[in-house]
Design an enzyme around this catalytic site. Structure first.
Site, PDB file in Angstrom:
ATOM      1  N   ARG A 151       4.168   3.517  -1.049  1.00  0.00           N
ATOM      2  CA  ARG A 151       3.992   3.542  -2.508  1.00  0.00           C
ATOM      3  C   ARG A 151       3.172   2.353  -3.004  1.00  0.00           C
ATOM      4  NH1 ARG A 151       9.138   2.307  -1.170  1.00  0.00           N
ATOM      5  NH2 ARG A 151      10.037   0.293  -1.842  1.00  0.00           N
ATOM      6  N   TYR A 152       2.918   1.372  -2.109  1.00  0.00           N
ATOM      7  CA  TYR A 152       2.187   0.176  -2.522  1.00  0.00           C
ATOM      8  C   TYR A 152       0.732   0.162  -2.046  1.00  0.00           C
ATOM      9  CZ  TYR A 152       6.854  -1.655  -3.501  1.00  0.00           C
ATOM     10  OH  TYR A 152       8.117  -1.848  -3.984  1.00  0.00           O
ATOM     11  N   ILE A 153       0.361   1.040  -1.148  1.00  0.00           N
ATOM     12  CA  ILE A 153      -0.996   1.024  -0.592  1.00  0.00           C
ATOM     13  C   ILE A 153      -1.729   2.293  -0.991  1.00  0.00           C
ATOM     14  CG2 ILE A 153      -0.451  -0.512   1.325  1.00  0.00           C
ATOM     15  CD1 ILE A 153      -0.099   1.880   3.116  1.00  0.00           C
TER      16      ILE A 153
END
Length: 881
Positions: A124-126
């Site tokens: 969800r962060y990349i």
């Protein structure tokens, strides 16, 4: 479903009737189905496009979502689950692996680090999007075959139309049920060049190239097939005399695993380090600090022998073809991929040709329809069939030049032309459009007729557009084998109980012999004339009255054993000299004639073939006149250890005394340099450097302006920028012409190396300073070529006798300025002759390599199994009895 076997019985505890169901049949059928599923649908890539199913679904989903902007990886994973029957974790891991290969996916955020082994951030962060390369070579919906997804709701590609040897570029690894694959990554540019060579009918060779760089030996690569092996090493260099630095690591390791292996080897005593630092960021930098006095070269070899600084990779080329595993080498893999690319390009051209022909056909119909005002023929028609028939009749007189018949669909499209377009119709523009389409059709037909040339141009365009920054990272080199016994640290002590006949590391109350390692072999001699080689252990029985113990060195022709022995209790005495180059471990050898009661009068072990002089003294028996005389071992030829030896006397010896120590009787050791592996050797491989005695040294000069002299040890390592290696003559000056970056002038200097064993700079450390020429000749001559100045004639070349130009000065001296004029280049000419002074006479020497046993050939015992070897002491040892 497989049949089940049922067996009913009465449970004695409960009294109830129970049934046992045997599932043997289920396992036979279901396990095979499961194995086939794992092989085909999960672990092994397809040869057509180089993708495993999960990878193919990820790439298809990314194309579905592609709008030119980055997408959250979590969103891509979720979208991929519409096609993939497994969980999100497997999809995310597979996507990170593709992204880390930096070819198909343009990544943003923390995608992990293949050098350190750090994991990527949560999905969800990349973010990610398709790279331009992926858009160029992976997708073309018009030539893609489709199939239903696992739940039947969507269509997914059977194989993506990949026009590039992607599997070889990325590599692939997987473990299935009873089957595995390991295809190593190859260089992007080299794959394209190999594809072009294949299309031109030329032979080619491709070798792996690893993203972690390093050095690799592909001698036994075996084309990537089963049974091959690739040796990969870290790039280890010496920063200073107490520090090593690792800047590249072997494929399959990380800096963390590499450091762990070094620490583990240190804990086991295999190597010795002071501390280790990991400064890795964008590039690898691991600093290994060594204790004072430890050889850096020997430690580098020890790192290769005992740590993950050298690893072995076993490739296994296995792919899926026609739903079956197929074992294939990388050469055939590339051929198949290239041929597949040609067929895909052909299909793409055929589709383009069909599209251009359809566009030309309708453009021609449209021009006729509007130019001949056929649209007016439908004004009186009241039915649709009448409209179609009227247009068809109106077109018939004008369609002779068309390439196919008119269909109802064509006429229907004509009726859909708007009045506004008809009113603004420009016949010249329409004709220009038709002419342009004809040119495009001709071009596509030309490509189809010259399909191989078109494919070659396609690959060359890929190299031009995407090849920048994709040069080879892994250096190809042939490795020499590191003998672990020569580089292991002496981590334990060896003791001996001579009277009782025991040796071992646990006999701490007995006599200390030497330091050794736990992988060494020990050679032992007894007073009875027996010899044995055995592995280091805590306590080993050899035989009573031990006279010599040392670490055994296999293939050692320079350690010579001198002995005098009595044959039997009353027999004659013999003298012999021999080397022990090979042994069968734990086998007892008799060095005497084998007669019962034989014993040694004298024994010595000589690391450099020394031949001492001893005094023989006889017992006064009968009428013997000569009771005392000297025996020089230099007069005794070196033969095999099974030789009987020369007769000393038939009378009884009282004792043998050492009169004087001897000098070496061996020839100076010839040393060669093998540039392929960049190591010294005594086997005749490469260029002969010279003949070396114990005190001789090597002169080394590097392009960076560093000079040093070293002992010519076979474990020595050499920098890639080495420009001079030769036997060092202390009185011979070194002549240098160099450019000083700070002064911006060329200088000449001559100096002598005064501090042997010390590494010294002889030019300034300014970044622009550089060496033009270096000569170790006595009287070198240089030619200076000047730069031509604008509107002036070039100055004639200047010939400089360096011996006359400047006298020998200190190594730190700046030197004399060569010239103020601008120099184009400096060349060395043939040096002036110089007569060497007569050297001292050398002692008489013996070539041990040509020494034979009495029969004229090496003894059978010398050709038996060889034991492991290690350094012996530096001092000759003599024993009197």
């Amino acid at each position: 479903m497989a049949e089940e076997e049922h067996e009913e019985f009465i449970n004695e505890d409960t009294g109830n009737q129970e049934t046992i169901t045997k599932v043997t049949g289920m396992y036979k059928e279901w396990f095979l189905d499961y194995a086939s599923y794992v092989i085909l649908e999960r672990a092994v890539p397809a040869i057509e496009d180089g993708f495993k199913p999960v990878q193919r679904r990820i790439m298809h989903s990314m194309k579905d979502l592609d709008d030119g902007r980055y997408n959250k990886v979590a969103n891509i994973v979720g979208h991929t689950m519409q096609y993939h029957p497994h969980g999100d974790a497997s999809i995310a891991d597979a996507m990170v692996q593709i992204g880390q290969k930096d070819l198909l996916i343009d990544t943003q955020g923390n995608w992990g680090n293949i050098l350190t082994g750090d994991r990527a951030a949560a999905s969800r962060y990349i973010e990610a999007r398709l790279s331009k390369f992926a858009m160029d070579v992976v997708y073309n919906p018009k030539i893609t075959e489709w199939q239903s997804s696992y739940d039947g709701r969507r269509k997914e590609p059977i194989n993506l139309p990949v026009m590039f040897p992607l599997l070889l570029a990325q590599g692939g690894e997987g473990i299935a049920v009873g089957l595995s694959t390991k295809i190593l990554p190859h260089n992007f540019i080299e794959l394209i060049d190999a594809s072009v060579k294949h299309l031109k009918g030329k032979r080619f060779t491709i070798l792996p190239d690893f993203p972690t760089a390093g050095i690799a030996d592909f001698t036994n690569y075996n084309d990537g097939l089963r049974g091959g092996k690739v040796r990969v090493r870290a790039l280890v260099s010496q920063r200073d005399k107490n520090t090593l630095v690792i800047t590249e690591i072997p494929f399959g390791t990380t800096t963390t695993s590499l450091i762990d292996s070094i620490l583990k080897a240190n804990d086991k005593g295999k190597i010795k380090i002071k501390k280790i630092e990991d400064n890795t960021a964008a590039k690898v930098e691991i600093l290994i600090h060594l204790p004072a006095g430890l050889s850096p070269d020997k430690t580098i070899d020890a790192l290769f022998a005992f740590t993950s600084c050298e690893t072995s990779i076993s490739p296994l080329g296995c792919v899926i073809e026609d739903n079956k595993p197929y074992f294939v080498g990388v050469t055939e893999m590339l051929r198949r991929s290239t041929d597949n690319t040609v067929q895909l390009l052909k299909s793409e051209l055929e589709i383009k040709l069909s599209e251009f022909q359809e566009q030309w056909h309708f453009a021609s119909l449209e021009r006729i329809f509007i130019d001949k005002r056929i649209y007016r023929d439908i004004e009186e028609e009241e039915t649709w069939d009448g409209v179609i028939a009227a247009i068809d009749r109106g077109l018939q007189p004008h369609i002779k030049h068309l390439k196919r018949a008119i269909t109802v669909e064509d006429i229907t499209r004509l009726t859909e032309i708007r009045i506004k377009r008809i009113s603004k119709f420009d016949i010249d523009k329409a004709q220009q459009k038709i002419d342009a389409l004809e040119d495009q059709i001709a071009e596509v037909k030309h490509h189809l007729e010259h399909l191989i040339d078109y494919a070659i141009a396609f690959f060359e365009r890929l190299r031009k557009d995407y090849g920048e920054g994709k040069e080879r990272k892994t250096e190809i080199r042939i490795f020499d084998d590191v003998d672990a016994t020569k580089v292991v640290i002496r981590n334990t002590k060896l003791y001996v109980n001579r009277a009782e006949g025991f040796i071992g590391t646990s006999l701490k109350r007995d006599e200390y012999v030497c330091d050794c390692s736990d992988i060494d072999d020990i050679i032992v001699f007894t007073n009875q004339g027996t010899m044995m080689v055995t592995k280091v252990d805590s306590k080993t029985f050899i035989g009573k009255n031990i006279i010599h113990v040392a670490v055994f060195k296999k293939k050692d022709k320079r350690t010579i054993y001198n002995l005098i022995y009595r044959d039997g209790k009353t027999g004659p005495s013999y003298v012999k000299r021999f080397a022990v180059t090979s042994m069968t471990r734990d086998r007892e050898y008799d060095l005497t004639n084998g007669t019962k009661g034989s014993a040694l009068w004298y024994f010595s072990a000589n690391p450099n073939g020394e031949a001492e002089v001893v005094t023989i003294m006889l017992r006064q028996v009968g009428s013997i006149k000569k009771l005392k005389w000297d025996l020089d071992f230099a007069d005794v030829l070196i033969k095999g250890r099974v030789s009987k030896g020369n007769t000393v006397t038939k009378y009884a010896i009282k004792r043998v005394e050492l009169k004087e120590k001897g000098v070496s009787t061996l020839k100076p050791r010839k040393i060669w340099f093998d540039d392929t592996v960049r190591r010294l050797n005594v086997d005749g491989r490469g260029e002969l450097i010279g003949e070396f005695r114990g005190e001789d040294r090597l002169l080394i000069i590097n392009q960076s302006g560093i000079v040093k002299t070293i002992t010519p040890e076979l474990t020595a390592h050499f920098d890639n920028d080495m420009i001079v290696m030769e036997k060092w003559v202390p009185k011979k000056p070194i002549s240098v012409i160099y450019y000083d970056g700070e002064k911006e002038r060329y200088y000449v200097k001559r100096f002598i190396v005064e501090h042997e064993g010390r590494e010294e700079d002889f030019i300034s450390d300014h970044p622009d300073s550089q060496i033009e020429i270096v000569s170790t000749d006595w009287r070198p001559i240089a030619e200076v070529e000047f730069t031509k100045e604008r509107s002036k004639e070039r100055k004639p070349n200047l010939e400089v006798n360096l011996e006359e130009f400047i006298s020998v000065k200190g190594i730190t001296a700046l030197g004399n300025q060569l010239t103020r004029d601008k120099i184009n280049q400096v060349n060395l000419l043939e040096s002036l002759p110089y007569e060497l002074e007569d050297s001292e006479e050398a002692v008489t020497v013996v070539d041990t390599e040509s020494s034979k046993s009495p029969s004229g050939s090496e003894s059978q015992a010398d050709n038996e199994d060889q034991a492991d070897n290690e350094d012996q002491g530096d001092q000759s040892q003599g024993s009197l009895f």
